[in-house]
Write a protein that holds these residues in place. Sequence first.
Motif, mmCIF file in Angstrom:
data_model
loop_
_atom_site.group_PDB
_atom_site.id
_atom_site.type_symbol
_atom_site.label_atom_id
_atom_site.label_comp_id
_atom_site.label_asym_id
_atom_site.label_seq_id
_atom_site.Cartn_x
_atom_site.Cartn_y
_atom_site.Cartn_z
ATOM 1 N N UNK A 92 -7.574 -62.516 11.795
ATOM 2 C CA UNK A 92 -6.268 -62.591 11.131
ATOM 3 C C UNK A 92 -6.202 -61.453 10.120
ATOM 4 N N UNK A 93 -5.131 -60.677 10.164
ATOM 5 C CA UNK A 93 -4.958 -59.561 9.235
ATOM 6 C C UNK A 93 -3.609 -59.680 8.546
ATOM 7 N N UNK A 94 -3.608 -59.534 7.233
ATOM 8 C CA UNK A 94 -2.378 -59.408 6.451
ATOM 9 C C UNK A 94 -2.263 -57.948 6.046
ATOM 10 N N UNK A 95 -1.161 -57.307 6.445
ATOM 11 C CA UNK A 95 -0.889 -55.914 6.090
ATOM 12 C C UNK A 95 0.013 -55.927 4.862
ATOM 13 N N UNK A 96 -0.465 -55.336 3.769
ATOM 14 C CA UNK A 96 0.263 -55.427 2.506
ATOM 15 C C UNK A 96 0.921 -54.116 2.093
ATOM 16 N N UNK A 97 0.226 -53.011 2.259
ATOM 17 C CA UNK A 97 0.749 -51.688 1.909
ATOM 18 C C UNK A 97 0.195 -50.659 2.881
ATOM 19 N N UNK A 98 0.812 -49.493 2.929
ATOM 20 C CA UNK A 98 0.395 -48.435 3.837
ATOM 21 C C UNK A 98 -0.457 -47.373 3.162
ATOM 22 N N UNK A 99 -1.025 -46.518 3.998
ATOM 23 C CA UNK A 99 -1.785 -45.354 3.535
ATOM 24 C C UNK A 99 -1.409 -44.182 4.423
#
Length: 149
Positions: A92-99
């Motif tokens: 399970x992955x939560x994506x919060x911000x980008x790079x």
Amino acid sequence: MKPNEKILAYLQANLNKKIADGNPNPISTWLDGTLIKASAGSITAEFTVREDQCNHAQVLHGGIITTILDEIMGMTLITVEIEHLYVTINLHVDFLFGAKAGEKVTAVSEVYRVGKKIANVEAKLYNAEGKLLAKSTSNLAATSIPMKF
């Protein structure tokens, strides 16, 4: 010396070196990370985001984030005392911000529980300022492949 102790000693002797050096997993070579810290049940590694890892919005692709986190969690599991290799059964992955390309990101992992058949591991990905970009948990299942080093 137990296999995990040998692996941990090897990792600690190779801090600040590329993870791909001596790693049999080809994805490690492609990700091109650097090992920063290694202890029993925890690993820290740094990656530089490349253009070929970004999506159409020019940020690190979610699949690459997932691959980094999955790879670091599996790598962390072999630092604890296990008898067999494990494989991911859910993630399970939560994506919060980008790079963006050129940015350095740091993955930090921790093993929470290792049972006879299932292990639970967590990893987080941060940017250079310490902002949490993504967090992940995974359950891994023991295989019949003996742990060797």
